[in-house]
Design a protein around this motif. Sequence first.
Motif, mmCIF file in Angstrom:
data_model
loop_
_atom_site.group_PDB
_atom_site.id
_atom_site.type_symbol
_atom_site.label_atom_id
_atom_site.label_comp_id
_atom_site.label_asym_id
_atom_site.label_seq_id
_atom_site.Cartn_x
_atom_site.Cartn_y
_atom_site.Cartn_z
ATOM 1 N N ILE A 141 35.392 36.384 35.475
ATOM 2 C CA ILE A 141 36.442 35.405 35.752
ATOM 3 C C ILE A 141 37.732 35.772 35.028
ATOM 4 O O ILE A 141 38.833 35.517 35.537
ATOM 5 C CB ILE A 141 35.965 33.985 35.355
ATOM 6 N N LEU B 134 37.673 32.930 47.048
ATOM 7 C CA LEU B 134 38.671 32.656 46.013
ATOM 8 C C LEU B 134 38.729 31.163 45.681
ATOM 9 O O LEU B 134 38.888 30.772 44.510
ATOM 10 C CB LEU B 134 40.044 33.151 46.447
ATOM 11 N N ALA C 10 39.575 38.133 37.165
ATOM 12 C CA ALA C 10 40.100 37.418 38.336
ATOM 13 C C ALA C 10 41.346 36.614 37.965
ATOM 14 O O ALA C 10 42.322 36.573 38.724
ATOM 15 C CB ALA C 10 39.022 36.499 38.908
ATOM 16 N N ASP D 80 31.167 38.336 38.408
ATOM 17 C CA ASP D 80 31.194 37.259 37.395
ATOM 18 C C ASP D 80 32.210 37.526 36.290
ATOM 19 O O ASP D 80 32.022 37.116 35.146
ATOM 20 C CB ASP D 80 29.798 37.062 36.769
ATOM 21 N N ILE E 33 40.362 40.549 43.650
ATOM 22 C CA ILE E 33 39.920 39.304 43.004
ATOM 23 C C ILE E 33 38.507 38.968 43.451
ATOM 24 O O ILE E 33 37.666 38.528 42.653
ATOM 25 C CB ILE E 33 40.894 38.159 43.334
ATOM 26 N N MET E 34 38.225 39.172 44.744
ATOM 27 C CA MET E 34 36.873 38.921 45.243
ATOM 28 C C MET E 34 35.844 39.769 44.488
ATOM 29 O O MET E 34 34.780 39.263 44.080
ATOM 30 C CB MET E 34 36.814 39.251 46.743
ATOM 31 N N THR F 8 35.281 26.509 40.559
ATOM 32 C CA THR F 8 34.317 26.690 39.477
ATOM 33 C C THR F 8 35.027 26.757 38.132
ATOM 34 O O THR F 8 34.593 26.158 37.141
ATOM 35 C CB THR F 8 33.498 27.975 39.709
ATOM 36 N N HIS F 9 36.144 27.491 38.099
ATOM 37 C CA HIS F 9 36.927 27.589 36.862
ATOM 38 C C HIS F 9 37.440 26.209 36.456
ATOM 39 O O HIS F 9 37.390 25.833 35.270
ATOM 40 C CB HIS F 9 38.085 28.553 37.083
ATOM 41 N N GLY G 142 35.919 30.296 43.452
ATOM 42 C CA GLY G 142 36.201 30.770 42.089
ATOM 43 C C GLY G 142 37.156 29.832 41.363
ATOM 44 O O GLY G 142 36.958 29.520 40.182
ATOM 45 N N LEU H 234 35.241 38.371 41.060
ATOM 46 C CA LEU H 234 34.417 37.164 41.106
ATOM 47 C C LEU H 234 32.960 37.500 41.401
ATOM 48 O O LEU H 234 32.038 36.893 40.844
ATOM 49 C CB LEU H 234 34.967 36.194 42.163
ATOM 50 N N HIS H 235 32.740 38.461 42.289
ATOM 51 C CA HIS H 235 31.366 38.876 42.585
ATOM 52 C C HIS H 235 30.700 39.484 41.351
ATOM 53 O O HIS H 235 29.477 39.437 41.205
ATOM 54 C CB HIS H 235 31.339 39.872 43.745
ATOM 55 N N LEU I 69 44.330 34.772 40.179
ATOM 56 C CA LEU I 69 43.496 33.874 40.986
ATOM 57 C C LEU I 69 44.122 32.490 41.143
ATOM 58 O O LEU I 69 44.122 31.920 42.237
ATOM 59 C CB LEU I 69 42.099 33.749 40.335
#
Length: 443
Positions: A399, A430, A402, A397, A390-391, A436-437, A433, A394-395, A407
């Motif tokens: 989503i 995480l 993820a 971008d 998942i990391m 942000t979502h 992420g 996210l790195h 996530l």
Amino acid sequence: MEKIAPSKGFKLKLAGMPDTSVIRLSRPATVGVSALDIPHIRPKLLVKEKQAVKTGTPLFHDKRDPDIRYVSPGTGTVKQIRFGPRRRLVEVVIALDGMDDFVEFDPVSPADLNSLSDPDLTDRLKQGGMWQTLRQLPSRDTADSRSTPPLIIVCLNGNDLFSPHPGRVLEDKIKPFEFGLAILQRFSDRVIVAARKSSMDRLEPVRHRITHQVADIYPAWDPGAILYHIKTKAEENQAWYIHVEGLIRMARFLETGRYPVETMVTVTKGHDKKPHMITRLGAPVRLLAGNFSPESVITTGQLNGRKVDPDTHLGFFETTLNILPDAPDDEMFGFLRPGLNKPTVSKTFLSCLVNKEVQLDGTLHGEERACINCGYCETICPVDLMPSFIMKALHGDDIEEALQLGLLDCCRCGLCSFTCPSKIELTQILSLGMDTHHKDKQG
């Protein structure tokens, strides 16, 4: 009573379990309402420095819903309004007077509860500073009063390993607890009450109310972990939850028409056996922590709490302080030593062979390195995620990937960061992420 026994989680013994005796602390000179542990809030101040306030006077509200108010836990004068970087509100500090003068609301007895309409009940809880004790998964934001939750989870145990024992929290509070459950049933037909197996010995008076018993494996009693193991459909991901302290305060507020100001906290410090302490909401950290080394780190959770400034006050949702030693000298060839006192998940040290309490500290014991796909984070994750994958999504971008990897099931317990041999702050990545979502969805 259903039993939840996840096979993954944190099983080590940690030093510092608080004594179950209870003491009452003296009235503090100041109290504070911290905004740092309130997720996603956009606070707007409603008071100025040197302004007189009553117990229950609104200090700030959430701009997203101005009816959700955060109120003063004491009567006195606004002594200081502290801001952090980018003018982020840190806390509002109140210098207390000798006596409390309350903002009065019309009380509601358990017999009168059904006479209130749902909107009236919601408005009263918002005006009284109580609504925000209800939170919504998976973002852990304040519960959306416009929605109907598929279920509500009542957590008798806090988010930390050493949170106050629910038996002590509920002592002499059975009636408010029952009233609180009746209030929750106004919002959902399905109310779940969960407790740790080791807590059951002191919970006999409410045993008939407990629907789920969870194993003593951290964080099996976290609402996110509970939901992961019982949910049967996607709609249940929007469940609400509340901790028992908030439930009792909510019930007492309705019953008395006054903002309840007491809370129970624990302080963990090395191998000390400190008692449970009854104090005022927003009490000063220094009053609670007592004497400690200046090299110490104070957190609100051994594995997932925030770092606390000792000159501030306890947060709105916080009931635990952990005083951890910081920055011990680096050990030459430390990885070659037997490590009988070092916590280990990967069985690197001999401490894995003895059933002995170990002490965590506030250091990483190494520097961050590249992920080596060792899989330790996956073997300990209580909700069966693959945090390292998942990391990486996210790195990149990505989503969507993820989210497909689960996530939103992350319960932010901190175990993936704790166990990572590459010292990667997986929980932080995480959580960012998820936040942000959630912010993007709100628009």
